[in-house]
Scaffold this motif. Structure first.
Motif, PDB file in Angstrom:
ATOM      1  N   UNK A 100       0.857  -1.172   0.000  1.00 21.48           N
ATOM      2  CA  UNK A 100       0.000   0.000   0.000  1.00 21.48           C
ATOM      3  C   UNK A 100       0.899   1.230   0.000  1.00 21.48           C
ATOM      4  N   UNK A 101       0.769   2.052  -1.011  1.00 17.51           N
ATOM      5  CA  UNK A 101       1.604   3.247  -1.110  1.00 17.51           C
ATOM      6  C   UNK A 101       0.824   4.430  -0.533  1.00 17.51           C
ATOM      7  N   UNK A 102       1.001   4.652   0.753  1.00 18.11           N
ATOM      8  CA  UNK A 102       0.342   5.759   1.411  1.00 18.11           C
ATOM      9  C   UNK A 102       1.120   7.046   1.143  1.00 18.11           C
ATOM     10  N   UNK A 103       0.535   8.171   1.516  1.00 19.79           N
ATOM     11  CA  UNK A 103       1.209   9.447   1.292  1.00 19.79           C
ATOM     12  C   UNK A 103       2.361   9.579   2.283  1.00 19.79           C
ATOM     13  N   UNK A 104       3.576   9.360   1.792  1.00 21.31           N
ATOM     14  CA  UNK A 104       4.757   9.533   2.623  1.00 21.31           C
ATOM     15  C   UNK A 104       5.531   8.270   2.895  1.00 21.31           C
ATOM     16  N   UNK A 105       4.916   7.100   2.783  1.00 19.32           N
ATOM     17  CA  UNK A 105       5.632   5.867   3.105  1.00 19.32           C
ATOM     18  C   UNK A 105       4.827   4.650   2.632  1.00 19.32           C
ATOM     19  N   UNK A 106       5.516   3.520   2.441  1.00 19.85           N
ATOM     20  CA  UNK A 106       4.828   2.290   2.042  1.00 19.85           C
ATOM     21  C   UNK A 106       4.422   1.453   3.252  1.00 19.85           C
ATOM     22  N   UNK A 107       3.438   0.621   3.043  1.00 20.98           N
ATOM     23  CA  UNK A 107       3.028  -0.394   4.009  1.00 20.98           C
ATOM     24  C   UNK A 107       3.008  -1.731   3.283  1.00 20.98           C
ATOM     25  N   UNK A 108       3.844  -2.646   3.716  1.00 15.79           N
ATOM     26  CA  UNK A 108       3.987  -3.928   3.042  1.00 15.79           C
ATOM     27  C   UNK A 108       3.158  -5.001   3.747  1.00 15.79           C
ATOM     28  N   UNK A 109       2.362  -5.704   2.973  1.00 15.76           N
ATOM     29  CA  UNK A 109       1.578  -6.825   3.475  1.00 15.76           C
ATOM     30  C   UNK A 109       2.219  -8.107   2.955  1.00 15.76           C
ATOM     31  N   UNK A 110       2.589  -9.001   3.849  1.00 17.97           N
ATOM     32  CA  UNK A 110       3.318 -10.208   3.471  1.00 17.97           C
ATOM     33  C   UNK A 110       2.645 -11.448   4.034  1.00 17.97           C
ATOM     34  N   UNK A 111       2.292 -12.357   3.145  1.00 16.07           N
ATOM     35  CA  UNK A 111       1.815 -13.667   3.579  1.00 16.07           C
ATOM     36  C   UNK A 111       3.027 -14.503   3.957  1.00 16.07           C
ATOM     37  N   UNK A 112       3.005 -15.088   5.158  1.00 17.86           N
ATOM     38  CA  UNK A 112       4.185 -15.808   5.651  1.00 17.86           C
ATOM     39  C   UNK A 112       4.036 -17.323   5.542  1.00 17.86           C
ATOM     40  N   UNK A 113       2.968 -17.775   4.879  1.00 17.62           N
ATOM     41  CA  UNK A 113       2.726 -19.211   4.792  1.00 17.62           C
ATOM     42  C   UNK A 113       1.819 -19.671   5.909  1.00 17.62           C
ATOM     43  N   UNK A 114       1.520 -20.951   5.934  1.00 15.55           N
ATOM     44  CA  UNK A 114       0.650 -21.522   6.969  1.00 15.55           C
ATOM     45  C   UNK A 114       1.398 -21.531   8.298  1.00 15.55           C
ATOM     46  N   UNK A 115       0.809 -20.895   9.303  1.00 13.76           N
ATOM     47  CA  UNK A 115       1.479 -20.773  10.604  1.00 13.76           C
ATOM     48  C   UNK A 115       0.438 -20.844  11.720  1.00 13.76           C
ATOM     49  N   UNK A 116      -0.147 -19.709  12.076  1.00 10.93           N
ATOM     50  CA  UNK A 116      -1.268 -19.682  13.009  1.00 10.93           C
ATOM     51  C   UNK A 116      -2.539 -20.150  12.303  1.00 10.93           C
ATOM     52  N   UNK A 117      -2.679 -19.752  11.050  1.00  8.92           N
ATOM     53  CA  UNK A 117      -3.763 -20.194  10.170  1.00  8.92           C
ATOM     54  C   UNK A 117      -3.161 -20.410   8.786  1.00  8.92           C
ATOM     55  N   UNK A 118      -4.029 -20.609   7.805  1.00 12.03           N
ATOM     56  CA  UNK A 118      -3.558 -20.747   6.420  1.00 12.03           C
ATOM     57  C   UNK A 118      -3.279 -19.403   5.775  1.00 12.03           C
ATOM     58  N   UNK A 119      -3.693 -18.303   6.416  1.00 16.12           N
ATOM     59  CA  UNK A 119      -3.736 -17.015   5.710  1.00 16.12           C
ATOM     60  C   UNK A 119      -3.126 -15.868   6.498  1.00 16.12           C
ATOM     61  N   UNK A 120      -2.082 -16.165   7.287  1.00 13.73           N
ATOM     62  CA  UNK A 120      -1.481 -15.133   8.126  1.00 13.73           C
ATOM     63  C   UNK A 120      -0.724 -14.101   7.305  1.00 13.73           C
ATOM     64  N   UNK A 121      -0.996 -12.854   7.608  1.00  9.94           N
ATOM     65  CA  UNK A 121      -0.360 -11.716   6.940  1.00  9.94           C
ATOM     66  C   UNK A 121       0.264 -10.811   7.994  1.00  9.94           C
ATOM     67  N   UNK A 122       1.518 -10.452   7.799  1.00 13.27           N
ATOM     68  CA  UNK A 122       2.140  -9.437   8.647  1.00 13.27           C
ATOM     69  C   UNK A 122       2.069  -8.095   7.937  1.00 13.27           C
ATOM     70  N   UNK A 123       1.993  -7.036   8.713  1.00  8.37           N
ATOM     71  CA  UNK A 123       1.929  -5.671   8.183  1.00  8.37           C
ATOM     72  C   UNK A 123       3.223  -4.981   8.596  1.00  8.37           C
ATOM     73  N   UNK A 124       4.055  -4.700   7.614  1.00  4.27           N
ATOM     74  CA  UNK A 124       5.416  -4.221   7.860  1.00  4.27           C
ATOM     75  C   UNK A 124       5.571  -2.810   7.320  1.00  4.27           C
ATOM     76  N   UNK A 125       6.025  -1.911   8.194  1.00  2.00           N
ATOM     77  CA  UNK A 125       6.327  -0.541   7.813  1.00  2.00           C
ATOM     78  C   UNK A 125       7.847  -0.388   7.814  1.00  2.00           C
TER      79      UNK A 125
END
Length: 309
Positions: free
Chosen positions: A138-163
């Motif tokens: 996500x390219x917000x005004x001033x900086x990016x926000x990265x969404x990353x699927x890390x594979x099956x871990x807690x669930x099948x669809x875990x995503x971390x939100x990295x700034x």
């Protein structure tokens, strides 16, 4: 680490980046996040489980941003992180992994029939409307926000939100601070892989899905502790499976351990169910549901499992 019984509070993680922390933690009581860019608009990280709690979150968001939130990112499909989607304005876009959408639709409002004590309010199921498979920026005004699927871990669809500019990580339920993580719908090996991926980012601040925010050296300590816990689950499972014990019997035999002071110890049983499934050679995506193991968890807990949502 232990839970605090205080009221929800806002923790500023970096300029314009906030965690909404619900210290009581536990079942159906999670943390959320707010990211405000240079235009004053907000992107949320997760919602929460009840109408009352979501109204409180949105009230805090309105204090630091302008207008309706631009989007919300669901870190995974569990109801404490997604039931609040239906209380957002229609113009707020709901984003999540493609399997998050599938799982939200498959589960429906099932959790309200398993954990029955909360007053959920007028829930409306709202799955992600924009989905992705691996990464999305996500390219917000001033900086990016990265969404990353890390594979099956807690669930099948875990995503971390990295700034990356702020070195802030929203980990969702890949990080429980003070409580036992839950692997039932995920993977034992996959959870350890997710921990390694988070560690490799070298975040300076980590907002967990449950529990207090970690900063500096606390981040490494939390990740090390979580990794040690999952390794312990794997060790107990391997020995107990070979001995012919059921997951509940294995949990009882190993009740006293270095992690028994963490909250939600009943998750130990559910985690052993997942580990047993993997040891039996079942495919990694074999579905194990919370309702199917809840009786074992209740028995290990010693009675009804409380929920403060």
């Amino acid at each position: 680490m232990s839970w605090d019984d205080g009221n929800p509070y806002v923790d500023e993680l970096a300029e314009g980046v906030y965690a909404y922390v619900q210290p009581v933690g536990g079942w159906m009581v999670n943390n959320c996040g707010t990211i405000v860019d240079g235009s004053g608009s907000a992107v949320l990280v997760d919602t929460t489980s009840t109408e009352r709690r979501n109204r409180a979150v949105l009230a805090e968001v309105s204090k630091v941003s302008r207008g309706a939130p631009r989007a919300v990112v669901n870190t995974h499909h569990h109801p404490d992180h997604t039931y609040g989607n239906g209380f957002l304005p229609r113009e707020t876009l709901v984003i999540g992994h493609e399997k998050c959408r599938d799982e939200v639709l498959a589960a429906g409002l099932e959790a309200t029939r398993v954990i029955t004590t909360p007053d959920y309010g007028d829930l409306t199921l709202r799955p992600p409307e924009m989905t992705f498979t691996d990464r999305l920026t996500l390219h917000l005004e001033g900086f990016p926000v990265e969404l990353r699927h890390v594979g099956r871990a807690h669930t099948s669809n875990d995503v971390i939100v990295w700034l990356p500019d702020q070195r802030v990580l929203f980990a969702g339920d890949l990080a429980f601070a003070g409580g036992q993580p839950f692997l039932l719908e995920g993977s034992v090996a996959g959870f350890r892989s997710a921990i390694a991926q988070m560690r490799a980012l070298e975040p300076e601040v980590l907002a967990p899905g449950h529990g207090p925010v970690c900063r500096g050296e606390e981040v490494g300590v939390l990740l090390d502790d979580l990794d040690a816990y999952v390794a312990y689950v794997a060790e107990v499972a391997e020995q107990s499976y070979a001995a012919g014990l059921t997951p509940l019997e294995a949990a009882r035999a190993n009740r006293d351990n270095r992690f028994s002071g963490w909250a939600e110890t009943e998750r130990f049983v559910g985690n052993l169910h997942r580990a047993y499934s993997e040891l039996a050679g079942n495919p990694v995506d074999t579905r194990l549901t919370v309702p199917s193991v809840w009786p074992d968890m209740v028995e290990f807990h010693g009675g009804p499992i409380g929920c403060l949502a």
